[in-house]
Scaffold this motif. Structure first.
Motif, short mmCIF file in Angstrom:
data_model
loop_
_atom_site.label_atom_id
_atom_site.label_comp_id
_atom_site.label_asym_id
_atom_site.label_seq_id
_atom_site.Cartn_x
_atom_site.Cartn_y
_atom_site.Cartn_z
N TYR A 8 46.19 35.19 38.12
CA TYR A 8 45.59 36.47 37.72
C TYR A 8 45.54 36.64 36.20
O TYR A 8 44.54 37.11 35.65
CB TYR A 8 46.38 37.64 38.31
N TYR A 49 37.96 31.58 46.99
CA TYR A 49 37.81 33.01 47.23
C TYR A 49 36.38 33.44 46.92
O TYR A 49 35.86 33.19 45.82
CB TYR A 49 38.80 33.81 46.39
N THR A 51 33.31 35.80 45.92
CA THR A 51 33.18 36.85 44.92
C THR A 51 32.70 38.13 45.59
O THR A 51 31.57 38.59 45.38
CB THR A 51 32.20 36.42 43.80
N SER A 52 33.55 38.70 46.43
CA SER A 52 33.22 39.94 47.12
C SER A 52 33.80 41.11 46.35
O SER A 52 34.69 40.96 45.51
CB SER A 52 33.80 39.93 48.53
N ARG A 53 33.29 42.29 46.63
CA ARG A 53 33.80 43.49 45.97
C ARG A 53 35.29 43.66 46.26
O ARG A 53 36.07 43.99 45.37
CB ARG A 53 33.02 44.72 46.45
N ASN A 55 37.57 41.38 46.96
CA ASN A 55 38.38 40.41 46.23
C ASN A 55 38.41 40.71 44.73
O ASN A 55 39.45 40.58 44.08
CB ASN A 55 37.85 39.00 46.47
N LEU A 56 37.26 41.08 44.17
CA LEU A 56 37.22 41.41 42.74
C LEU A 56 38.13 42.59 42.43
O LEU A 56 38.87 42.57 41.44
CB LEU A 56 35.78 41.73 42.33
N HIS A 59 41.78 41.52 42.57
CA HIS A 59 42.16 40.80 41.34
C HIS A 59 42.43 41.79 40.21
O HIS A 59 43.46 41.71 39.53
CB HIS A 59 41.01 39.85 40.98
N GLU A 60 41.51 42.75 40.04
CA GLU A 60 41.66 43.75 38.97
C GLU A 60 42.91 44.60 39.20
O GLU A 60 43.60 44.97 38.24
CB GLU A 60 40.43 44.64 38.91
N ARG A 78 39.99 34.43 34.72
CA ARG A 78 38.77 34.69 35.48
C ARG A 78 39.07 34.72 36.97
O ARG A 78 39.99 34.06 37.47
CB ARG A 78 37.72 33.62 35.19
N PHE A 79 38.26 35.48 37.68
CA PHE A 79 38.42 35.60 39.13
C PHE A 79 38.23 34.25 39.82
O PHE A 79 37.40 33.43 39.41
CB PHE A 79 37.39 36.60 39.68
N TYR A 238 39.15 41.56 29.09
CA TYR A 238 38.35 40.35 29.30
C TYR A 238 37.48 40.02 28.09
O TYR A 238 37.33 38.86 27.70
CB TYR A 238 37.44 40.53 30.52
#
Length: 247
Positions: A8, A49, A51-53, A55-56, A59-60, A78-79, A238
């Protein structure tokens, strides 16, 4: 069989074991110390993983919870970064970029990233500029209902486009004048949609955010209902934690 570690971000000080943070797939987030760098990670439950909402946001959320817990100086990764072994991290990140990582920690100490995205409705702006420019409006109105030559169509279109660009620059200038003096570093990015006219990140002293927020609100009031402003005052840095490639 282990799928590896999902990364992360990196901290200059370790995250305490007493701080419970849930990562992707609800896996607990841990701290791994390598050569003085402290990596936030969880056990990877997937090889890759999407790049779905969901999952993003997951991560955040890990990064924001660490910042909320007082770990404000943080280098987000980065994700989707999954590594099989920590040796990979040493070889690909620490060995080639150790000095730059330390420099980024110093740069971000006591500072935060905030961002401003400005939107408007282009159709409403066109109608407003026509009302403010009677001669252009008369020309546009006179063209309605009759056939125009290609030259006439291009001429009217260019005049409207030029006037719209001037209005846009006036809005941007207001944000630059009001906000840029409050920031230590500014990065303007391209708008992400047609209705977005300004997209900028600012690096500011952590404790000056209320002053910055007041400045954004003051600018918003001067434009009334013309604009929609998306102001993010709490995000992982970022934009200002970018590693430049060697050579």
């Amino acid at each position: 069989m282990s799928l590896g570690f999902y990364l992360y971000g990196i901290l200059p000080t370790p995250l305490p074991d007493t701080l419970a943070i849930a990562g992707l797939d609800r896996a607990p987030v841990h701290n791994q110390t390598i050569e003085g760098f402290h990596f936030l990670y969880s056990e990877a439950k997937q090889a890759k993983y999407l790049t779905s909402r969901r999952n993003l946001l997951g991560h955040e959320k890990v990064l924001e919870e660490a910042m909320n817990a007082g770990f404000r100086t943080l280098l987000p990764l980065r994700f989707g970064l999954v590594v099989k072994t920590w040796d990979t991290v040493i070889r690909d990140l620490i060995d080639p970029y150790q000095g730059k990582l330390q420099a980024l920690f110093q740069k971000l100490e006591g500072r935060r990233e905030v961002s401003v995205k400005v939107f408007w409705e282009s159709k409403s702006e066109i109608e407003a500029l026509l009302e403010e420019n009677p001669s252009l409006k008369q020309m546009r109105d006179a063209s309605l209902g009759r056939a125009l030559s290609m030259e006439e169509v291009i001429n009217i279109g260019q005049m409207i486009e030029s006037s719209l660009k001037f209005r846009k620059q006036a809005v941007i200038a207001a944000f630059q004048t009001g906000l840029n003096p409050l920031a230590e570093e500014i990065i303007e990015s391209d708008p992400m949609t047609e209705e977005m006219i300004y997209n900028t990140a600012y690096l500011i002293p952590w404790d000056r955010e209320p002053e910055f927020s007041d400045a954004v609100e003051a600018i918003d009031k001067t434009f009334g209902d013309r604009l929609r402003i998306r102001y993010n005052n709490f995000t992982a840095p970022y934009t200002f934690a970018q590693l430049e490639s060697e050579g």
